[in-house]
Design a protein around this motif. Structure first.
Motif, mmCIF file in Angstrom:
data_model
loop_
_atom_site.group_PDB
_atom_site.id
_atom_site.type_symbol
_atom_site.label_atom_id
_atom_site.label_comp_id
_atom_site.label_asym_id
_atom_site.label_seq_id
_atom_site.Cartn_x
_atom_site.Cartn_y
_atom_site.Cartn_z
ATOM 1 N N LYS A 57 1.041 -1.141 0.118
ATOM 2 C CA LYS A 57 -0.368 0.193 -0.049
ATOM 3 C C LYS A 57 1.044 1.523 -0.412
ATOM 4 O O LYS A 57 1.303 1.161 1.230
ATOM 5 C CB LYS A 57 -1.065 0.189 1.237
ATOM 6 C CG LYS A 57 -1.522 0.644 1.903
ATOM 7 C CD LYS A 57 -2.649 1.206 2.489
ATOM 8 C CE LYS A 57 -3.805 2.146 2.712
ATOM 9 N NZ LYS A 57 -4.625 2.325 3.443
ATOM 10 N N GLU A 59 1.080 5.120 0.988
ATOM 11 C CA GLU A 59 0.450 5.638 2.041
ATOM 12 C C GLU A 59 0.296 7.541 1.364
ATOM 13 O O GLU A 59 1.864 7.298 0.876
ATOM 14 C CB GLU A 59 1.078 5.518 3.320
ATOM 15 C CG GLU A 59 1.158 4.117 4.218
ATOM 16 C CD GLU A 59 0.275 3.906 4.395
ATOM 17 O OE1 GLU A 59 -0.533 4.651 4.747
ATOM 18 O OE2 GLU A 59 -0.216 2.957 4.743
ATOM 19 N N LYS A 60 -0.033 7.948 1.794
ATOM 20 C CA LYS A 60 -0.385 8.958 1.549
ATOM 21 C C LYS A 60 0.654 9.819 2.046
ATOM 22 O O LYS A 60 0.390 9.773 3.331
ATOM 23 C CB LYS A 60 -1.628 10.039 1.119
ATOM 24 C CG LYS A 60 -1.942 10.993 1.084
ATOM 25 C CD LYS A 60 -3.431 11.951 1.229
ATOM 26 C CE LYS A 60 -3.451 13.295 0.369
ATOM 27 N NZ LYS A 60 -2.836 13.781 0.883
ATOM 28 N N LEU A 61 1.263 11.097 1.050
ATOM 29 C CA LEU A 61 2.160 11.770 2.441
ATOM 30 C C LEU A 61 1.172 13.043 2.456
ATOM 31 O O LEU A 61 0.785 13.841 2.179
ATOM 32 C CB LEU A 61 3.328 12.221 1.686
ATOM 33 C CG LEU A 61 4.077 11.372 0.819
ATOM 34 C CD1 LEU A 61 5.212 11.655 -0.218
ATOM 35 C CD2 LEU A 61 5.054 10.257 1.734
ATOM 36 N N SER A 62 1.184 13.248 3.968
ATOM 37 C CA SER A 62 0.999 14.689 4.316
ATOM 38 C C SER A 62 1.100 16.316 3.427
ATOM 39 O O SER A 62 2.362 16.643 3.140
ATOM 40 C CB SER A 62 1.187 15.017 5.650
ATOM 41 O OG SER A 62 2.434 15.589 6.160
ATOM 42 N N ASP A 63 0.073 16.725 3.734
ATOM 43 C CA ASP A 63 0.313 18.135 2.761
ATOM 44 C C ASP A 63 1.677 19.070 3.314
ATOM 45 O O ASP A 63 2.718 19.691 2.906
ATOM 46 C CB ASP A 63 -0.382 19.110 2.077
ATOM 47 C CG ASP A 63 -1.621 18.284 1.758
ATOM 48 O OD1 ASP A 63 -1.382 17.835 1.240
ATOM 49 O OD2 ASP A 63 -2.808 18.816 1.485
ATOM 50 N N LYS A 128 6.023 18.246 -7.646
ATOM 51 C CA LYS A 128 6.053 16.896 -6.769
ATOM 52 C C LYS A 128 5.010 15.497 -7.999
ATOM 53 O O LYS A 128 5.395 14.401 -6.738
ATOM 54 C CB LYS A 128 4.284 17.541 -5.945
ATOM 55 C CG LYS A 128 4.058 16.745 -5.604
ATOM 56 C CD LYS A 128 2.057 16.947 -4.473
ATOM 57 C CE LYS A 128 1.900 16.870 -4.090
ATOM 58 N NZ LYS A 128 0.479 17.255 -3.132
ATOM 59 N N LEU A 132 6.693 11.493 -6.473
ATOM 60 C CA LEU A 132 5.288 10.642 -6.082
ATOM 61 C C LEU A 132 5.351 9.220 -6.212
ATOM 62 O O LEU A 132 5.380 8.294 -5.961
ATOM 63 C CB LEU A 132 3.924 11.061 -6.005
ATOM 64 C CG LEU A 132 3.367 11.932 -5.209
ATOM 65 C CD1 LEU A 132 2.068 13.198 -5.120
ATOM 66 C CD2 LEU A 132 3.442 11.381 -3.659
ATOM 67 N N HIS A 135 8.331 7.347 -4.121
ATOM 68 C CA HIS A 135 7.841 7.204 -3.154
ATOM 69 C C HIS A 135 6.783 6.016 -4.198
ATOM 70 O O HIS A 135 7.217 4.912 -2.692
ATOM 71 C CB HIS A 135 6.378 8.173 -2.660
ATOM 72 C CG HIS A 135 6.086 8.345 -1.710
ATOM 73 N ND1 HIS A 135 6.091 6.982 -0.344
ATOM 74 C CD2 HIS A 135 4.029 7.372 -1.328
ATOM 75 C CE1 HIS A 135 5.361 6.792 0.464
ATOM 76 N NE2 HIS A 135 4.263 7.679 -0.203
ATOM 77 N N ARG A 136 6.093 5.511 -5.035
ATOM 78 C CA ARG A 136 5.964 4.568 -5.405
ATOM 79 C C ARG A 136 6.560 3.660 -5.129
ATOM 80 O O ARG A 136 6.787 2.865 -4.954
ATOM 81 C CB ARG A 136 5.079 4.700 -6.445
ATOM 82 C CG ARG A 136 3.725 3.344 -7.067
ATOM 83 C CD ARG A 136 2.926 4.032 -8.361
ATOM 84 N NE ARG A 136 2.557 2.294 -8.455
ATOM 85 C CZ ARG A 136 1.229 2.282 -8.205
ATOM 86 N NH1 ARG A 136 0.735 2.516 -6.814
ATOM 87 N NH2 ARG A 136 0.680 1.085 -8.485
ATOM 88 N N GLU A 150 6.570 8.550 8.193
ATOM 89 C CA GLU A 150 6.480 9.375 7.122
ATOM 90 C C GLU A 150 7.866 10.394 6.862
ATOM 91 O O GLU A 150 8.467 10.592 5.920
ATOM 92 C CB GLU A 150 5.460 9.755 7.244
ATOM 93 C CG GLU A 150 5.144 11.175 5.939
ATOM 94 C CD GLU A 150 3.143 11.996 5.800
ATOM 95 O OE1 GLU A 150 3.860 13.058 6.099
ATOM 96 O OE2 GLU A 150 2.147 11.215 5.516
#
Length: 223
Positions: A57, A59-63, A128, A132, A135-136, A150
Motif C-alpha cells: 500500500k 501511503e499518502k504523504l501529508s501536505d 510533486k 510521488l 515514493h511509489r 513518513e
C-alpha cells in the motif's frame, strides 16, 4: 535486478553486485571478485534479498510534511529560485533543478524547458509528480522504506531526488551512498531534509535513524 542482459558491466550490474555483496557479508564494491564467484558457485548464496512487493500500500504523504520537504530541496537546488538553469552545461531546470531524465519520467518534453522556466506552477506540479513516483517505487521495492515513518521516507525521497529511486533503494539496502557529477553525496539530501524537520521541532531528531552517520557503510558507490 540488474536490468536487461547486454553483455556489459554497467551501472545496473554493479548495483546488483553491491546488493549481492551486502546480502552475503562481502565487502561492498560493485566489482565481481573471486569471492563473489565463490559464493555464487557454492550454492549457499542468499537468494533475492528484499524482493519487490507489488501489492504494498502506497501511503499518502501529508501536505504539511511535503511542504517542508519541498522547501528544503528547493533551497539546496536553487536557493528557491524558479527562473534559473544550473548544473553541468546548464542542464538542470528551475527551482528543483530537474534534468532531462527526471522530466522524461514525468512526461515533460525537455525541449520546452524555456517555457518551464517561466511557469512556477508547472515546476511545482512536476516536482510533486516526480517525488510521488519515487515514493511509489520505493514503497513497492524496499522493505526498509516501507517500515519507515513518513518523515524518514521524505528524507529518503531527498536522496531519490538527487540520485533516482532505484539508487535510493540500493542505498537503503547497502548503506553505500552514490554521488552526482559534482561529487555531492545523495545522503546529503537526506540530511538536509532531516535538518528542516528538526528546525521545526524542539524534540528529538525525527530522521536520526537514516542520517549518514547511522548508515552501516559510508563509502561511496562507484557508478
Amino acid at each position: 535486478k540488474a536490468g536487461t542482459a547486454d553483455g556489459k558491466l554497467g551501472g545496473g550490474t554493479r548495483r546488483a553486485v553491491r546488493k549481492f555483496q551486502k546480502a552475503n557479508g562481502l565487502e561492498v564494491t560493485g566489482i565481481i571478485t573471486p569471492e563473489v564467484l565463490t559464493v555464487i558457485s557454492s550454492g549457499e548464496a542468499v537468494q533475492y534479498p528484499d524482493p519487490p512487493k507489488p501489492d504494498a500500500k502506497v501511503e499518502k504523504l501529508s501536505d504539511s510534511n511535503f511542504e517542508v520537504f519541498k522547501e528544503a530541496v528547493a533551497q539546496k537546488e536553487s536557493s528557491g529560485r524558479y527562473n534559473i538553469m544550473g548544473g553541468a552545461n546548464d542542464h538542470y531546470v528551475g527551482r528543483y533543478q530537474m534534468g532531462k531524465s527526471a522530466l522524461s519520467d514525468v512526461k515533460y518534453d525537455y525541449g520546452k524547458r524555456e517555457a518551464l522556466l517561466q511557469d512556477n506552477k508547472k515546476q511545482d506540479e512536476l516536482f510533486k509528480k516526480y517525488t510521488l513516483q519515487n515514493h511509489r517505487h520505493l514503497t513497492k521495492n524496499s522493505g526498509a522504506y516501507r517500515s519507515m515513518t513518513e518523515k524518514e521516507k521524505l528524507g529518503v525521497l531527498g536522496y531519490a531526488h538527487n540520485q533516482g529511486a532505484t539508487a535510493a533503494e540500493e542505498w537503503l539496502y547497502t548503506g553505500v551512498s552514490g554521488k552526482d557529477a559534482f561529487g555531492t553525496l545523495g545522503n546529503e539530501y537526506t540530511s538536509l531534509v532531516a535538518d528542516a524537520f528538526t528546525n521545526l521541532s524542539s524534540g528529538p531528531d525525527p530522521l536520526a535513524s537514516i542520517r549518514p552517520r547511522a548508515r552501516p557503510d559510508t563509502r561511496v558507490a562507484s557508478n
